[in-house]
Design a protein around this motif. Structure first.
Motif, PDB file in Angstrom:
ATOM      1  N   LEU A   1       0.911  -1.275   0.126  1.00  0.00           N
ATOM      2  CA  LEU A   1      -0.042  -0.065   0.036  1.00  0.00           C
ATOM      3  C   LEU A   1       0.949   1.312   0.050  1.00  0.00           C
ATOM      4  O   LEU A   1       0.327   2.343  -0.285  1.00  0.00           O
ATOM      5  N   TYR A   2       2.130   1.292   0.400  1.00  0.00           N
ATOM      6  CA  TYR A   2       3.041   2.428   0.385  1.00  0.00           C
ATOM      7  C   TYR A   2       4.274   2.136  -0.206  1.00  0.00           C
ATOM      8  O   TYR A   2       5.280   1.973   0.572  1.00  0.00           O
TER       9      TYR A   2
ATOM     10  N   GLY B   1      -3.792   4.038   1.888  1.00  0.00           N
ATOM     11  CA  GLY B   1      -4.551   2.936   2.360  1.00  0.00           C
ATOM     12  C   GLY B   1      -4.366   2.645   3.775  1.00  0.00           C
ATOM     13  O   GLY B   1      -3.151   3.318   4.520  1.00  0.00           O
TER      14      GLY B   1
ATOM     15  N   THR C   1      -2.666   0.468   6.295  1.00  0.00           N
ATOM     16  CA  THR C   1      -1.934  -0.549   6.241  1.00  0.00           C
ATOM     17  C   THR C   1      -1.601  -1.224   7.838  1.00  0.00           C
ATOM     18  O   THR C   1      -1.519  -0.221   8.840  1.00  0.00           O
TER      19      THR C   1
ATOM     20  N   GLU D   1      -0.922  -7.262   2.889  1.00  0.00           N
ATOM     21  CA  GLU D   1      -1.415  -6.775   4.381  1.00  0.00           C
ATOM     22  C   GLU D   1      -1.439  -8.624   4.874  1.00  0.00           C
ATOM     23  O   GLU D   1      -1.088  -8.561   5.919  1.00  0.00           O
TER      24      GLU D   1
END
Length: 415
Positions: free
Chosen positions: A218-219, A235, A237, A267
């Motif tokens: 997400l990152y 997002g 996370t 995740e």
């Protein structure tokens, strides 16, 4: 589109192994020299030799103390008297606050107004003045830079400063001295300070060592920069400690120069890694602290036969979140399940179902009937049963037995 400019790789990096060695001397005795230990069970499970560096055993449960303390010790007398300021809702805030109090340096931390109360309280408990401002980190950061000028304070960046990077690099010195056979380090990357420091020290000690970065899917901010990619960066996370949208101006120079590759983890893998470390090593880590293990779980073939060092970089995870992670992992492994069973609404229906659970030696934890909000006929009902089994094979035997008894059964799966 990736807008981060490329860097002249001929420029010398502003932190050397000598700076890291000096930082180790400077902070010695004030931070924990955490153990580096082999995990035999994880090694057997993943087909490589795995060393774990337990940075979650620091006083504030995270490695960030190292860089924060090194920075504080290098302040001039006037700066020490006036104080420092930072924008952080995480481990940097606590590390800076704790050592600031210990050294008599006033510390102000600016946090977003959305910061959980427990983090505010913990930071205040270490003696810092906490200012809540804005909805997002960017708002808090901008306000901290404003207060820096207004009050004459010294800003301490969480990752994009040479003294911070040098402090974090002391982890690699300890790891490679304790376990010189490590040939691969897997290092979580958020802003990049940890990777920059550890990578600098590791390359000086073992020039051929493989340096793998890892980020949450997400990152993928540093991944985007290194790979010239354009993946979305947003997002909710589990690994909030490495949820950084913009890599450091300074740290990306180190990463570009030193990194072998950057891997992304989902995740689900982060949750699995947190759960495994608690079950196998009996140690609590936050999502970012489990990122290295998540990378091994996601890319087993990439590390087969290697000797890998993982950094458990933090252990600050909310207890309710940890409970959810553990329960979700039990559900995915089949040891905890929720089954939806269709019954006829008549006396004895529940008894006959329960008898099958008893025959299969499955423990019923919770029951929920639904007669009204259902598309079943008026004489039908759905029964949700939460139950505990030994493993997925045991669960499957239960489902088979229910089906053979004429019941329609559907497992309610975890994402």
């Amino acid at each position: 589109m990736n807008t981060l400019a490329r860097i002249d790789t001929a420029l010398p990096l502003p932190v050397t192994v000598d700076d890291i060695l000096a930082a180790r001397t400077r902070i010695a005795g004030a931070v924990v020299k955490t153990p580096t230990l082999v995990s035999q069970t994880l090694s057997d499970m993943l087909g490589c030799k795995i060393y774990l560096k337990f940075e979650n055993l620091q006083f504030t449960a995270a490695y960030k103390e190292r860089g924060a303390l090194n920075r504080l010790l290098l302040l001039g007398d006037k700066a020490k008297e006036t104080g420092v300021i930072a924008a952080s809702a995480g481990n940097h805030a606590q590390g800076l606050a704790y050592h600031g109090k210990r050294l008599g340096v006033p510390v102000t931390i600016v946090m977003p107004q959305t910061t959980p109360t427990v983090k505010v309280t913990q930071t205040q408990g270490h003696g810092a003045t906490v200012v809540l401002h804005g909805e997002k980190f960017d708002d808090a950061y901008a306000h901290a830079r404003l207060l820096e000028v207004e009050q004459g304070l010294t800003f301490v960046h969480p990752f994009d400063e040479p003294d911070i990077i040098a402090g974090q690099g002391t982890i690699a010195l300890e790891m490679l001295e304790d376990a010189p056979d490590i040939d691969t380090l897997v290092i979580p990357i958020g802003g990049g300070g940890l990777f920059s420091g550890m990578g600098t020290a590791a390359r000086a000690m073992k020039p051929d060592i493989e340096l793998m970065g890892v980020q949450a899917e997400l990152y993928p901010s540093m991944y985007d920069f290194i790979k010239s990619a354009d993946l979305a960066c947003d997002g909710d996370t589990l690994a909030e400690g490495i949820a950084v949208k913009q890599p450091g101006e300074l740290t990306r120079r180190f990463v570009e120069r030193l990194v072998s590759d950057i891997l992304l983890v989902s995740e689900r893998r982060l949750e699995e890694a947190v759960s495994l470390l608690l079950q196998i090593e009996k140690t609590v880590v936050e999502g970012a602290g489990a990122a290295g293990l998540a990378a091994l779980l996601s890319h087993r073939e990439r590390f087969a036969g290697r000797t890998v060092g993982l950094i458990l970089c933090g252990g600050n995870i909310d207890t309710r979140l940890l409970a959810n992670v553990l329960l979700r992992d039990l559900a995915r492994s089949g040891r905890l399940a929720r089954l939806r069973i269709i019954l006829q609404d008549r006396p004895g229906a529940l008894f006959h179902v329960a008898r099958i659970f008893d025959q299969e030696k499955v423990n019923i934890l919770e029951l929920a009937h639904q007669r009204i909000f259902t598309n079943l006929p008026a004489k039908g009902l759905s029964l949700d049963v939460e139950c505990e089994t030994r493993d997925r094979a045991h669960l499957q035997r239960l489902i088979t037995a229910l089906g053979e008894a004429g019941y329609e059964v559907a497992p309610i799966e975890v994402a």
